[in-house]
Design a protein around this motif. Structure first.
Motif, PDB file in Angstrom:
ATOM      1  N   ALA A  24     -48.949 -95.493 -66.663  1.00 57.68           N
ATOM      2  CA  ALA A  24     -49.288 -96.354 -67.804  1.00 57.68           C
ATOM      3  C   ALA A  24     -50.670 -95.990 -68.330  1.00 57.68           C
ATOM      4  O   ALA A  24     -50.895 -95.961 -69.540  1.00 57.68           O
ATOM      5  CB  ALA A  24     -49.240 -97.820 -67.375  1.00 57.68           C
ATOM      6  N   ILE A  30     -43.094 -96.566 -65.199  1.00 59.84           N
ATOM      7  CA  ILE A  30     -43.734 -97.706 -65.853  1.00 59.84           C
ATOM      8  C   ILE A  30     -42.756 -98.877 -65.942  1.00 59.84           C
ATOM      9  O   ILE A  30     -43.112-100.024 -65.668  1.00 59.84           O
ATOM     10  CB  ILE A  30     -44.236 -97.318 -67.257  1.00 59.84           C
ATOM     11  N   VAL A  41     -49.745-104.675 -70.924  1.00 61.43           N
ATOM     12  CA  VAL A  41     -49.434-103.235 -70.907  1.00 61.43           C
ATOM     13  C   VAL A  41     -48.374-102.874 -71.948  1.00 61.43           C
ATOM     14  O   VAL A  41     -48.508-101.873 -72.657  1.00 61.43           O
ATOM     15  CB  VAL A  41     -48.966-102.803 -69.492  1.00 61.43           C
ATOM     16  N   LEU A  44     -48.720 -99.980 -74.930  1.00 61.59           N
ATOM     17  CA  LEU A  44     -47.893 -98.769 -74.976  1.00 61.59           C
ATOM     18  C   LEU A  44     -47.118 -98.696 -76.277  1.00 61.59           C
ATOM     19  O   LEU A  44     -46.885 -97.607 -76.813  1.00 61.59           O
ATOM     20  CB  LEU A  44     -46.927 -98.742 -73.792  1.00 61.59           C
ATOM     21  N   SER A  88     -39.807 -96.539 -71.801  1.00 60.07           N
ATOM     22  CA  SER A  88     -40.272 -97.586 -70.891  1.00 60.07           C
ATOM     23  C   SER A  88     -39.787 -98.967 -71.346  1.00 60.07           C
ATOM     24  O   SER A  88     -39.363 -99.768 -70.526  1.00 60.07           O
ATOM     25  CB  SER A  88     -41.793 -97.547 -70.744  1.00 60.07           C
TER      26      SER A  88
END
Lengths: 318, 291
Positions: free
Chosen positions: A54, B88, B104, B108, B159
């Motif tokens: 990440a 992830i 997160v 992303l 992801s």
């Protein structure tokens, strides 16, 4: 967070039935496993690996922004916004490009918004479950997956050549409108779907017709959801380069467009043009123009996120 | 009153119908121009020749070099995006605190909002020089650097979609695994990931389709030399780059060279169409599995 070193981790070695021979070995291993080191290690190792993955994404974003800003910020002044492109890098600006971007953006929105919302309303409110509706659904999903450059080929043949609109703003806007139509339709449907049935029933009970119910009740209730989708779609259209290159948007446009039939350039194409030149100064220009483009994109996305957040808060109907 | 309602309904229907017309338009344009193309060029040459030189004096029309270039950049992108994206996704779905996920995931997803021309700039101006320090033989235009950048671009796609699939796996499955003494790692990789396999496959297929159709990153950073090679260090040309290259030149309409872009376009269209439909089919099956 994670329950690290939890009890279940230490079970496995004990379940192996020891024989005399490897008892000693096993004891040694058991000692190693005491506190469940191996499985704990596996868990922690993976967790850190995933965080690292990440971080790579975030780091990449940071590097990109840092590189663009450190290279381009020095070029950002009033002249950069008000000068037309030039063969001399230090005199070149993005005036025609951002005027073109505004034209394309407004016209694309004006075309795609009514059609997309109309189609969304039809599919959600009027559509009967039959073969045609199934075809429509599958087709819209398929359209969303077609590469944007293929839309460029469509625009080139249909709008630019058959309708003889050439590489004009109108051709560009029509092409981009078709490109973002699936996004608008899908988000309109989502927004309309979340309007509770009781609202419609209340309206019908007061004697309203189907369209009156949609126009006065369903649409106002779902409007901010629809607007969110439209903003996201437009921000996607602003960044599109490939289809506009294919339909014949020009790399070098010295005069800002004044009507929908004028030839045009947009920010991404101006950037593409500058990247393609070997001189360092043009790379700086590209970086400066990228800052402007990213600023517009981020502002629009931020606005969409904010609207969605507000809408979700408001639309807790019960 | 009733008439007005009817008119409105029909107007709305026309809006929806426009999406079908778009598809017909795309397929029609591609098929007609490709048909004209194949009158002049043998279809066997198109699929077997390893040279693509329609703009040279000595013309060869073999699409294999363009497909090799597309395959190369797509493979690199997938090798970057899928392992990272899956890690992830597993982390966010099985390990992370909801608050961490809430931070997160949107960060992303910013990666997916960045215009592709910016990624192209980054691949050419930043990543390629950086990689040249590590790999001495790397050319200024190559498949490696746009491939990596494209991988980062499609990372949020993999992801996010995989995480949704993992999240949809019913809780009792996890509890069963924990009850049998599995660690979190074992539960995640041996129970949850296999259960969500079709959902993960959907995300990977969509990522492949996106990478095949991606244009600006490769047009800027991969070069314009159609080569039948799998060497990621030399300049190549992808199918999408070729279309951009030709539409930039001043090739007369209705010439054979002009029609090549439609032949390349239909190949691209068919490839991504098949992939998208496989993913829909998988998605539908996977939704049935838990309902």
């Amino acid at each position: 967070m994670l329950v690290s070193g939890s009890k279940e981790d230490s079970i496995k070695p004990i379940t192996n039935r020891p024989n005399k021979r490897n008892r000693k070995k096993l004891k040694k291993r058991l000692k190693q496993f005491k506190g469940s080191h191996y499985f704990e290690f596996q868990n922690i190792f993976f967790k850190n690996l995933a965080i690292l993955c990440a971080l790579v994404g975030v780091l990449f974003l940071g590097l990109l922004l840092y590189d663009v800003i450190s290279r381009g910020i020095g070029r950002l002044d009033w002249d950069f916004f008000s000068n037309p492109p030039s063969r001399k890098a230090e005199r070149a600006g993005i005036y025609t490009a951002w005027i073109g971007t505004v034209w394309i953006m407004l016209l694309t929105a004006a075309i795609a918004f009514p059609i997309g919302v109309g189609a969304g309303i039809y599919l959600e409110e009027y559509n009967k479950k039959n073969r045609l509706s199934n075809l429509l659904e599958v087709n819209i999903a398929n359209l969303a997956g077609i590469p944007s450059i293929i839309y460029g080929l469509l625009g080139l043949e249909i709008f630019a050549r058959t309708f003889m609109l050439g590489g004009s703003i109108l051709t560009g806007a029509l092409t981009l409108a078709l490109l973002i139509l699936p996004i608008i339709i899908v988000s309109t449907r989502e927004a309309i779907k979340s309007v509770p049935q009781s609202l419609r029933e209340g309206s019908y009970a007061l004697g309203a017709s189907k369209w009156q119910t949609i126009w006065h009740q369903v649409l106002p209730a779902s409007m901010s959801g629809i607007i969110t989708g439209v903003i996201l779609a437009i921000s996607r259209a602003i960044g599109e380069t490939a289809p506009l290159l294919v339909i014949g948007a020009l790399l070098y446009v010295p005069i800002a467009p004044e009507g929908v039939m004028d030839s045009f350039t947009v920010l991404p194409i101006q950037i593409y043009n500058w990247i393609n030149r070997p001189q360092q100064e043009f790379t700086e220009n590209a970086a400066a123009a990228i800052i402007v483009l990213l600023f517009i994109t981020f502002v629009m996305n931020g606005l969409a996120v904010y609207l969605r957040y507000r809408w979700q808060k408001k639309s807790k109907w019960q | 009153m009733n008439l007005k309602e009817k008119i409105i309904e029909n107007l709305l229907f026309c809006c929806a119908l426009l999406t079908i017309l778009t598809t017909i338009g795309i397929v029609g344009v591609l098929v007609v121009e490709t048909f004209k193309f194949f009158i002049e060029v043998s279809i066997i040459e198109f699929f077997t020749s390893t040279q693509w030189t329609p703009l040279f004096a000595e013309k060869h029309f073999g699409i294999l070099p363009l497909l090799a270039g597309t395959f190369l950049t797509t493979t690199i992108a997938i090798l970057v995006a899928v392992p990272m994206g899956l890690c992830i996704a597993v982390y966010l779905s099985e390990y992370a605190h909801p608050k961490t996920r809430g931070i997160v995931k949107p960060i992303l997803e910013i990666l997916a909002a960045i215009p592709t021309v910016v990624y192209g700039y980054f691949a050419l101006v930043f990543l390629t020089p950086a990689l040249q320090n590590l790999i001495p033989g790397l050319a200024g235009f190559n498949a490696l650097s746009p491939g990596i950048v494209m991988g980062i671009m499609i990372l949020p796609l993999v992801s996010s979609l995989s995480e949704d699939a993992l999240y949809a796996v019913p809780k009792p499955l996890r509890e069963g695994a924990f009850a049998l003494g599995s660690t979190r790692f074992q539960t995640a990789w041996k129970v949850v990931v296999p259960s969500a396999f079709s959902g993960i496959a959907v995300s990977v297929i969509l990522a492949v389709s996106r990478a095949i159709g991606e244009t600006m990153i490769v047009a800027i950073a991969a070069g314009q030399q159609p080569r039948f090679t799998l060497n990621p260090f030399v300049p190549i040309e992808t199918a999408t780059t070729y279309i951009v290259q030709v539409s930039q030149g001043d090739i007369p309409h209705d010439s054979l060279e002009y029609r090549t872009i439609f032949a390349v376009g239909i190949t691209l269209f068919i490839l991504t169409f098949i992939l998208n439909n496989v993913s829909f089919w998988l998605k539908r099956r996977f939704h049935q599995a838990y309902h």
